[in-house]
Design a protein around this motif. Structure first.
Motif, PDB file in Angstrom:
ATOM      1  N   GLU A 186      14.341  55.149  56.072  1.00 43.34           N
ATOM      2  CA  GLU A 186      14.624  54.157  57.111  1.00 43.34           C
ATOM      3  C   GLU A 186      14.022  52.809  56.753  1.00 43.34           C
ATOM      4  O   GLU A 186      12.973  52.733  56.104  1.00 43.34           O
ATOM      5  N   THR A 187      14.681  51.781  57.245  1.00 46.77           N
ATOM      6  CA  THR A 187      14.232  50.445  56.865  1.00 46.77           C
ATOM      7  C   THR A 187      12.835  50.128  57.382  1.00 46.77           C
ATOM      8  O   THR A 187      12.069  49.445  56.719  1.00 46.77           O
ATOM      9  N   TYR A 188      12.484  50.636  58.578  1.00 42.91           N
ATOM     10  CA  TYR A 188      11.172  50.238  59.094  1.00 42.91           C
ATOM     11  C   TYR A 188      10.033  50.767  58.232  1.00 42.91           C
ATOM     12  O   TYR A 188       8.958  50.179  58.196  1.00 42.91           O
ATOM     13  N   ASN A 201      -1.316  55.377  56.800  1.00 40.54           N
ATOM     14  CA  ASN A 201      -0.873  54.614  57.966  1.00 40.54           C
ATOM     15  C   ASN A 201       0.633  54.799  58.177  1.00 40.54           C
ATOM     16  O   ASN A 201       1.090  55.124  59.278  1.00 40.54           O
ATOM     17  N   LYS A 205       1.124  56.967  61.367  1.00 38.10           N
ATOM     18  CA  LYS A 205       1.289  56.050  62.486  1.00 38.10           C
ATOM     19  C   LYS A 205       2.742  55.611  62.655  1.00 38.10           C
ATOM     20  O   LYS A 205       3.160  55.282  63.756  1.00 38.10           O
ATOM     21  N   GLN A 206       3.483  55.532  61.572  1.00 37.88           N
ATOM     22  CA  GLN A 206       4.855  55.037  61.697  1.00 37.88           C
ATOM     23  C   GLN A 206       5.868  56.164  61.806  1.00 37.88           C
ATOM     24  O   GLN A 206       6.709  56.155  62.682  1.00 37.88           O
ATOM     25  N   ILE A 207       5.807  57.104  60.855  1.00 45.10           N
ATOM     26  CA  ILE A 207       6.873  58.103  60.821  1.00 45.10           C
ATOM     27  C   ILE A 207       6.602  59.229  61.803  1.00 45.10           C
ATOM     28  O   ILE A 207       7.487  59.668  62.528  1.00 45.10           O
ATOM     29  N   PRO A 209       5.245  59.609  64.796  1.00 45.96           N
ATOM     30  CA  PRO A 209       5.682  59.516  66.194  1.00 45.96           C
ATOM     31  C   PRO A 209       7.173  59.801  66.368  1.00 45.96           C
ATOM     32  O   PRO A 209       7.595  60.311  67.400  1.00 45.96           O
ATOM     33  N   ASN A 210       7.954  59.493  65.341  1.00 43.28           N
ATOM     34  CA  ASN A 210       9.385  59.747  65.436  1.00 43.28           C
ATOM     35  C   ASN A 210       9.729  61.221  65.256  1.00 43.28           C
ATOM     36  O   ASN A 210      10.855  61.625  65.502  1.00 43.28           O
ATOM     37  N   THR A 213       8.852  64.614  68.879  1.00 51.20           N
ATOM     38  CA  THR A 213       9.691  65.358  69.815  1.00 51.20           C
ATOM     39  C   THR A 213       9.986  66.776  69.310  1.00 51.20           C
ATOM     40  O   THR A 213       9.651  67.744  69.987  1.00 51.20           O
ATOM     41  N   GLN A 296      15.375  59.054  72.988  1.00 52.61           N
ATOM     42  CA  GLN A 296      15.610  58.417  71.684  1.00 52.61           C
ATOM     43  C   GLN A 296      16.949  57.701  71.621  1.00 52.61           C
ATOM     44  O   GLN A 296      17.155  56.846  70.780  1.00 52.61           O
TER      45      GLN A 296
END
Lengths: 297, 355, 349
Positions: A186-188, A201, A205-207, A209-210, A213, A296
């Motif tokens: 993913e771009t983010y 991090n 912290k970024q991936i 949380p996604n 679920t 989501q």
């Protein structure tokens, strides 16, 4: 200026978050089965904890009232050596639920961390971890438990927890690994790398949380799975030591064919407790997935 | 509504097409009172941004939409011309979108080319078989060998090199442009009269786009096919189309011949669209015009002109009620109150005295 | 005129090859030469457009310049106040500092913002990482960059899905600007946006560049967008540069046959345009099996014998405006020019 602004930003934050929460709760409440599941889970758990906290007697045999059918004094009857079944089921629930929750959470944590590392780094690291997970999957749980009993010479709860955690993380691991492999494209994630953020991090912290679920949902259903596992292992006498009442251990007392035929209350009540709790957890997990997934979109 | 056209000349007549989607118990109108006519052997370009309803319009005509779509129209009439005889089909009256009547139309009469050639082909079947499938479906009694012969012929016509070899290849062995040719072959194999191309080149490179466009133009000019080209690229419109239909938020805002729309651009949205796209060879320092704001969410639209919030000429009356179409010159219709002195073409009259 | 400009990036013989592996033991059987021997100077304050079809390596080139992709060979020299340092040899800490100098805007604004996080968090993190520990300082910087892209600061508390595509791309630009970079690499920044929104973003980018004196590396497949944005344009084909020219010169007199074809393939929204379109035969070959010699020779209308054997080098064709082309058609002229230059330097020496 910026101070007042930060204040207002934070206040807005709260109201926005609470409105989202309210929406989710409303959505959850619309799902009748899930609400039923939640209620059952809460009732059983609270009952078990209250029972354990008040310290009702579950262990002293009373030969005068052996195999009493359910009556006013002993609502679930008594078992083969005269212990109160209600107290045992409630007390056993504490252990069973603890085993279920503890193993599910720990195996999810283990699986998520390994899955994150494996999926994010890929390559050789990934290959090693995947091989190890396959190794564990190929090993029957039963054999592992027997090995541990043989090595340590005792049957204890610690054994059980250890075996469950190290044999139970693979499903979460595979799921998290696959999610990470797709999400790292993913771009983010690229944006964070472009800002020079550290790998841990980006990973946690970024991936992560996604991926929360599906992890949460699978953890809830795993609770049910581990309770059932404990019950079956204890039933065949390889689980927790006999002195500790778990739902499986209580059932163990009903192994003889006489008990099954003549004293139905000895196996029906713990059995029903297990089925009800597991079913409730599965309903709850389904409802949770619906709510969390919709967010989501 | 009375029939006021020559069904020999007009291949497709759409009157007051409305498509509504139902989601979460809410109804959202995506296509609103769309009317247009396509002349036989001509190319019509439907232009608009994503979400303007251009694809939904075409899918409504082909009846490809799912169950949550409600399609209402005064008329969707398709006129087939075979051996000098005209057969009329009233698509709006066909009940079952996947029933035999509709299936008989799709393929031999009208067919569609989709945007993404990568996902339009089934990766587990040979391309030749995928092309032949339509033939075998619509021509009972045709043998596989005959179908193969036809497919080879079509491949040759579409400029696929080494057709004898390529016919037995799988889609992943083709490049993007070649895949799109195969998709066009699937659409063309039953020799339809009307081909609807939904952004056929958006997923392709410019040099490949040029090849595909050449191919489509050839089909129109040489074989006399009627083409509807859905696109957001004004450049392609200028090269391909005979008539242009500009859509915004589910409405046709301007309709006319290529000259009408490009030389006498009338609707503020069309004007803005043409001026905001970078063109090769702009003078140094020349700035692009921008359209302020963003495309609204179709669920939040209130009455009146959909473009009013982004329009530099917007007045209060624009927001009051739905805007009718005005006919600036024969065939050139615009949905804008700026032209309210011109005769009304369709819709409710804005003032009472106009017919 | 070129001499006066300061070079900010000096890229020399840059190569980015991806290995193709086969079998259980991951034996390397070949390479995808995504970027193959590219040399280029980027000047401070200019917009350098990079254009080419999909698979030509333009995105990989952008990522390699940012070191998001490891270079297989060559050097990327970055100008640190007059001193050039090779970023391909940077260690972790140096790389981290370099991240503040060069930032990137990506193609897809829909996935460029973490969907689980509020814009505020997404904006705060890079600042935190780069050592801005004071919250009010962070917030004032955030407000500053948001102002540049015309987005209200109170939108910070929203989630990405509440924004439209154009707004998201503006947010992405704002976030990249937070660390005050000198160079912004834009990888297809508008190709995912609606046509009516593209102009907004493009004009905004132009304004920001003027205000901050940024250098843009503008990568896109759409030549008309690139031409609108850029001062100079690089045309790439199969991992190589085929032509470098000022934006105007490239349009007025394209030299390379590929550039000519590319220009003529772009549909012009003008119905009185009578330009005959030149349609290229065939498609871009796969970068794994590149044709021998000039990579373009199998599609080139002017293909000569030498094109099949020898790869033409990128050489200056017009010394006045720095127009460079890699094509055998111009070899003789280029040779003469080089000889003349050599003679000139010989005389002055």
């Amino acid at each position: 200026m910026s101070n007042t602004n930060s204040m207002s930003i934070k206040e807005q934050n709260k109201s926005a978050a609470s409105s989202l929460m309210k929406k989710n709760i409303r959505k959850f409440l619309r799902n009748k089965l899930a609400v039923f599941g939640l209620v059952v889970i809460v009732v059983i758990t609270v009952a078990c904890i209250v029972a354990a906290a008040t310290g009702i007697d579950y262990g002293t045999p009373n030969p005068t009232i052996m195999k009493t059918p359910p009556n006013g004094e002993h609502m679930f009857g008594t078992d083969t050596i005269g212990r109160d079944m209600l107290a045992r089921v409630l007390f056993g629930g504490c252990y069973s639920i603890f085993i279920g929750v503890f193993c599910a959470v720990m195996s999810s944590v283990l699986g998520a961390v390994l899955g994150a590392v494996s999926g994010y780094f890929g390559g050789k690291v990934d290959m090693c971890i995947v091989r190890v997970s396959e190794l564990f999957q190929a090993f029957p749980q039963l054999v592992l438990v027997m090995m541990l009993v043989a090595i340590l010479g005792t049957r204890s709860m610690g054994n059980m927890l250890f075996v469950f955690v190290i044999t139970g993380w693979m499903t979460t691991f595979r799921m998290v690994r696959n999610e990470f492999m797709s999400l790292k494209g993913e771009t983010y994630v690229k944006v964070c790398e472009a800002f020079g953020m550290s790998k841990s991090n980006v990973m946690f912290k970024q991936i992560l949380p996604n991926v929360m679920t599906p992890i949460i949902v699978s953890t809830t259903t795993n609770v049910a799975y581990f309770i059932l596992q404990e019950a079956s292992l204890s039933f065949i006498g390889l689980g927790v030591a006999d002195s500790t009442p778990t739902w499986g251990n209580i059932l163990n007392a009903a192994k003889s064919i006489q008990v099954v035929q003549n004293q139905w209350w000895i196996w029906v009540f713990p059995g029903a407790a297990i089925s009800l709790f597991v079913l409730a957890i599965n309903f709850f997990g389904d409802g949770l997935r619906d709510v969390l997934d919709a967010k989501q979109q | 509504m009375g029939k006021n056209f020559d069904s020999k000349e007009i291949i497709l007549n759409v009157e007051n097409l409305n498509t509504t989607f139902v989601s979460d118990q809410k109804k959202i109108r995506i296509v609103k009172n769309v009317s247009f006519q396509l002349k036989r052997g001509k190319a019509l370009a439907v232009v608009g941004e994503s979400g303007c309803g251009k694809s939904v319009t075409m899918n409504s005509i082909m009846r490809f939409l799912g169950r949550n779509a409600i399609i209402k129209a005064d008329s969707i009439q398709y006129n087939a011309l075979r051996d000098g005889k005209v057969t009329e089909y009233h698509i709006e009256k066909i009940d079952k979108p996947h029933g035999p009547e509709m299936r008989a139309l799709r393929g031999p009469e009208m067919s569609m080319v989709f945007q993404d050639p990568m996902s339009s082909l089934n990766p587990v079947y040979k391309v030749g078989d995928q092309v032949a499938e339509g033939l075998l479906q619509h021509n009972k009694g045709m043998t596989k060998a005959q179908a193969r012969e036809k497919v080879l012929e079509m491949f040759r016509k579409l400029g696929i090199p080494d057709p004898e070899e390529r016919i037995d290849c799988y889609p992943h062995q083709f490049s993007g442009g070649m895949k799109q040719r195969v998709v066009i072959a699937i659409a063309m194999i039953c020799n339809p009269e009307l081909i609807i191309c939904d952004e056929p080149t958006t997923a392709l490179d410019v040099t490949i786009q040029a090849q595909i466009m050449e191919l489509l133009k050839d089909m129109q000019v040489k074989d006399g096919k009627s083409i509807i080209l859905i696109t957001h690229n004004m450049g392609l419109v200028a090269e391909m189309a005979d008539e242009v239909c500009v859509m915004y938020m589910g409405r046709v805002v301007e309709f006319g011949s290529l000259e009408d729309v490009f030389d006498h651009t009338s609707h503020p949205y069309t004007q803005a669209l043409l001026r905001s796209v970078p063109v090769l060879g702009l003078a140094d320092g020349q700035k692009l015009e921008t359209i302020p704001g963003a495309t609204p969410n179709p669920a939040d639209l209130k009455g009146g002109c959909e473009f009013a919030d982004r329009c530099p000429f917007a007045e209060d009356k624009c927001r009051a009620k739905d805007i009718p179409m005005f006919e600036l010159s024969p065939g050139h219709r615009v949905r804008c109150l700026k032209y309210s002195s011109f005769p009304l073409a369709e819709g409710e009259p804005a003032a009472a005295e106009v017919k | 005129m070129n001499e006066k400009k300061e070079v900010i990036f000096k890229i020399q013989n840059l190569r980015t090859w991806f290995p193709i592996t086969k079998g259980a033991f991951k034996k390397v059987v070949g390479h995808v030469k995504a970027v193959d021997d590219v040399s280029l100077d980027v000047y401070k304050g200019e917009t350098l457009g990079i254009v080419g079809e999909s698979g030509c390596g333009k995105s990989t080139f952008g990522k390699t310049v940012m070191m998001l992709e490891r270079a297989t060979g060559g050097q990327v020299l970055f100008n640190y106040d007059g001193k050039f340092r090779d970023i391909t040899k940077f260690n972790k800490q140096e790389m981290f500092d370099f991240r503040k100098k060069v930032q990137m805007v990506f193609q897809d604004p829909y996935s460029a913002l973490n969907p689980q996080k509020k814009i505020y968090t997404s904006f705060e993190e890079p600042l935190k990482v780069h050592g801005m520990h004071d919250q009010s300082e962070r917030e004032s910087r955030m407000q500053e960059v948001l102002k540049m892209v015309n987005i209200q600061p109170d939108y910070l508390m929203r989630y990405p899905h509440e924004f439209s595509g154009g707004q998201r791309q503006r947010l992405c630009i704002a976030r990249a600007l937070e660390v005050m970079p000198e160079v912004l690499i834009c990888d297809e920044p508008v190709s995912a946006l609606d046509v009516s929104i593209q102009a907004q973003v493009l004009n905004l980018m132009k304004d920001i560049q003027k205000d901050l004196n940024l250098t843009y590396l503008f990568i896109a497949h759409d030549l008309s967008v690139v031409q609108y944005m850029s001062d100079r344009i690089v045309v790439m084909y199969l991992g190589k540069i085929v032509e470098v020219a000022d934006s105007r010169a490239l349009y007025d007199e394209p030299l390379h046959p590929y550039t000519k074809a590319l220009l003529s393939a772009i549909p012009v929204p003008d119905i009185h345009n009578t330009k005959k379109r030149q349609v290229l035969e065939g498609e871009v070959p796969s970068p794994i099996h590149k044709p021998s010699g000039c990579a373009f020779h199998n599609r080139c209308p002017h293909c000569m014998e030498i094109c099949k054997q020898q790869d033409p080098a990128l050489a200056v064709q017009n010394a006045e405006n720095g127009h460079m082309v890699a094509c055998h058609l111009y070899a003789e002229q280029q040779k003469k020019l080089q000889e003349a230059q050599a003679a000139q330097t010989g005389q002055t020496a």
